[in-house]
Write a protein that holds these residues in place. Sequence first.
Motif, PDB file in Angstrom:
ATOM      1  N   ASP A   1      36.283  51.122  24.509  1.00  0.00           N
ATOM      2  CA  ASP A   1      35.825  51.005  23.130  1.00  0.00           C
ATOM      3  C   ASP A   1      36.947  51.155  22.105  1.00  0.00           C
ATOM      4  O   ASP A   1      36.953  50.483  21.073  1.00  0.00           O
ATOM      5  N   SER A   2      37.891  52.033  22.373  1.00  0.00           N
ATOM      6  CA  SER A   2      38.915  52.339  21.369  1.00  0.00           C
ATOM      7  C   SER A   2      39.891  51.192  21.112  1.00  0.00           C
ATOM      8  O   SER A   2      40.627  51.217  20.116  1.00  0.00           O
ATOM      9  N   VAL A   3      39.904  50.190  21.967  1.00  0.00           N
ATOM     10  CA  VAL A   3      40.839  49.071  21.763  1.00  0.00           C
ATOM     11  C   VAL A   3      40.126  47.755  21.471  1.00  0.00           C
ATOM     12  O   VAL A   3      40.791  46.744  21.202  1.00  0.00           O
ATOM     13  N   LYS A   4      38.809  47.757  21.509  1.00  0.00           N
ATOM     14  CA  LYS A   4      38.064  46.520  21.246  1.00  0.00           C
ATOM     15  C   LYS A   4      38.392  45.996  19.852  1.00  0.00           C
ATOM     16  O   LYS A   4      38.421  46.747  18.877  1.00  0.00           O
ATOM     17  N   GLY A   5      38.649  44.702  19.774  1.00  0.00           N
ATOM     18  CA  GLY A   5      38.992  44.076  18.506  1.00  0.00           C
ATOM     19  C   GLY A   5      40.471  44.155  18.168  1.00  0.00           C
ATOM     20  O   GLY A   5      40.929  43.492  17.235  1.00  0.00           O
TER      21      GLY A   5
ATOM     22  N   THR B   1      36.314  39.675  31.005  1.00  0.00           N
ATOM     23  CA  THR B   1      37.172  40.725  30.476  1.00  0.00           C
ATOM     24  C   THR B   1      36.384  41.979  30.153  1.00  0.00           C
ATOM     25  O   THR B   1      35.167  41.927  29.910  1.00  0.00           O
ATOM     26  N   TRP B   2      37.086  43.078  30.156  1.00  0.00           N
ATOM     27  CA  TRP B   2      36.498  44.388  29.839  1.00  0.00           C
ATOM     28  C   TRP B   2      37.500  45.165  29.019  1.00  0.00           C
ATOM     29  O   TRP B   2      38.707  45.094  29.287  1.00  0.00           O
ATOM     30  N   TYR B   3      37.008  45.908  28.018  1.00  0.00           N
ATOM     31  CA  TYR B   3      37.865  46.746  27.183  1.00  0.00           C
ATOM     32  C   TYR B   3      37.223  48.102  26.964  1.00  0.00           C
ATOM     33  O   TYR B   3      35.995  48.195  26.817  1.00  0.00           O
TER      34      TYR B   3
ATOM     35  N   ALA C   1      48.469  59.209  28.176  1.00  0.00           N
ATOM     36  CA  ALA C   1      49.193  59.867  27.101  1.00  0.00           C
ATOM     37  C   ALA C   1      49.594  61.269  27.557  1.00  0.00           C
ATOM     38  O   ALA C   1      48.962  61.831  28.462  1.00  0.00           O
ATOM     39  N   PRO C   2      50.618  61.838  26.951  1.00  0.00           N
ATOM     40  CA  PRO C   2      51.051  63.191  27.344  1.00  0.00           C
ATOM     41  C   PRO C   2      49.915  64.193  27.260  1.00  0.00           C
ATOM     42  O   PRO C   2      49.214  64.277  26.243  1.00  0.00           O
ATOM     43  N   GLY C   3      49.711  64.919  28.339  1.00  0.00           N
ATOM     44  CA  GLY C   3      48.689  65.952  28.348  1.00  0.00           C
ATOM     45  C   GLY C   3      47.268  65.452  28.493  1.00  0.00           C
ATOM     46  O   GLY C   3      46.321  66.234  28.423  1.00  0.00           O
ATOM     47  N   LYS C   4      47.113  64.159  28.714  1.00  0.00           N
ATOM     48  CA  LYS C   4      45.772  63.591  28.835  1.00  0.00           C
ATOM     49  C   LYS C   4      45.596  62.910  30.184  1.00  0.00           C
ATOM     50  O   LYS C   4      46.559  62.593  30.868  1.00  0.00           O
ATOM     51  N   GLU C   5      44.346  62.686  30.541  1.00  0.00           N
ATOM     52  CA  GLU C   5      44.060  61.994  31.793  1.00  0.00           C
ATOM     53  C   GLU C   5      44.313  60.490  31.635  1.00  0.00           C
ATOM     54  O   GLU C   5      44.256  59.944  30.544  1.00  0.00           O
ATOM     55  N   ARG C   6      44.566  59.859  32.749  1.00  0.00           N
ATOM     56  CA  ARG C   6      44.745  58.419  32.757  1.00  0.00           C
ATOM     57  C   ARG C   6      43.419  57.755  32.415  1.00  0.00           C
ATOM     58  O   ARG C   6      42.357  58.187  32.884  1.00  0.00           O
ATOM     59  N   GLU C   7      43.468  56.735  31.578  1.00  0.00           N
ATOM     60  CA  GLU C   7      42.237  56.059  31.189  1.00  0.00           C
ATOM     61  C   GLU C   7      42.365  54.548  31.348  1.00  0.00           C
ATOM     62  O   GLU C   7      43.456  53.982  31.300  1.00  0.00           O
ATOM     63  N   LYS C   8      41.210  53.929  31.515  1.00  0.00           N
ATOM     64  CA  LYS C   8      41.157  52.485  31.614  1.00  0.00           C
ATOM     65  C   LYS C   8      41.299  51.894  30.215  1.00  0.00           C
ATOM     66  O   LYS C   8      40.745  52.426  29.260  1.00  0.00           O
ATOM     67  N   VAL C   9      42.008  50.783  30.107  1.00  0.00           N
ATOM     68  CA  VAL C   9      42.220  50.160  28.810  1.00  0.00           C
ATOM     69  C   VAL C   9      41.579  48.777  28.752  1.00  0.00           C
ATOM     70  O   VAL C   9      40.785  48.488  27.862  1.00  0.00           O
ATOM     71  N   ALA C  10      41.952  47.914  29.670  1.00  0.00           N
ATOM     72  CA  ALA C  10      41.442  46.542  29.669  1.00  0.00           C
ATOM     73  C   ALA C  10      41.549  45.981  31.076  1.00  0.00           C
ATOM     74  O   ALA C  10      42.324  46.472  31.894  1.00  0.00           O
ATOM     75  N   CYS C  11      40.765  44.917  31.314  1.00  0.00           N
ATOM     76  CA  CYS C  11      40.739  44.338  32.657  1.00  0.00           C
ATOM     77  C   CYS C  11      40.294  42.891  32.577  1.00  0.00           C
ATOM     78  O   CYS C  11      39.558  42.506  31.658  1.00  0.00           O
ATOM     79  N   ILE C  12      40.725  42.098  33.551  1.00  0.00           N
ATOM     80  CA  ILE C  12      40.288  40.700  33.630  1.00  0.00           C
ATOM     81  C   ILE C  12      40.131  40.325  35.095  1.00  0.00           C
ATOM     82  O   ILE C  12      40.906  40.759  35.947  1.00  0.00           O
ATOM     83  N   THR C  13      39.092  39.544  35.388  1.00  0.00           N
ATOM     84  CA  THR C  13      38.875  39.094  36.757  1.00  0.00           C
ATOM     85  C   THR C  13      39.454  37.692  36.931  1.00  0.00           C
ATOM     86  O   THR C  13      39.377  36.857  36.034  1.00  0.00           O
ATOM     87  N   LYS C  14      40.025  37.458  38.099  1.00  0.00           N
ATOM     88  CA  LYS C  14      40.663  36.165  38.347  1.00  0.00           C
ATOM     89  C   LYS C  14      39.637  35.054  38.524  1.00  0.00           C
ATOM     90  O   LYS C  14      39.832  33.933  38.072  1.00  0.00           O
ATOM     91  N   LYS C  15      38.530  35.381  39.170  1.00  0.00           N
ATOM     92  CA  LYS C  15      37.566  34.359  39.549  1.00  0.00           C
ATOM     93  C   LYS C  15      36.925  33.682  38.345  1.00  0.00           C
ATOM     94  O   LYS C  15      36.818  32.467  38.279  1.00  0.00           O
TER      95      LYS C  15
END
Length: 124
Positions: free
Chosen positions: A62-66, A58-60, A40-54
């Motif tokens: 906290d602010s986007v869970k659900g 999944t990982w999320y 976001a403008p003026g903020k650091e890059r943050e992780k949002v979500a992830c998925i492993t192929k194998k």
Amino acid sequence: EVQLQASGGGLAQAGGSLRLSCAASGFIFDDNAIGWLRQAPGKEREKVACITKKDGHTWYTDSVKGRFTISSDNAKNTVHLQMNELKPEDTAVYYCAAEEIGPCPVRSNGADYQGKGTLVTVSS
């Protein structure tokens, strides 16, 4: 050459939905992890979500869970991020990023691969 192509950004109203897609090409690693970062403008890059192929783990953050759901179509080498119940604070440039070796999450800075971002704007 590994390439990550993000698409699907745009403008949504608060409470609305958007779906981002990340098309990956050139990948030969079966144990990779692909995820989404945002800045976001003026903020650091943050992780949002992830998925492993194998194993599809999944990982999320906290602010986007659900509200957000990450999924993968391995046959098409595409990862999707379904974003529901959007909030103005979700406004950011979203980047698709990947690690050659999992697990999740991908690194917010220094991931093995990162594509160009797509802008998501949520109006109140």
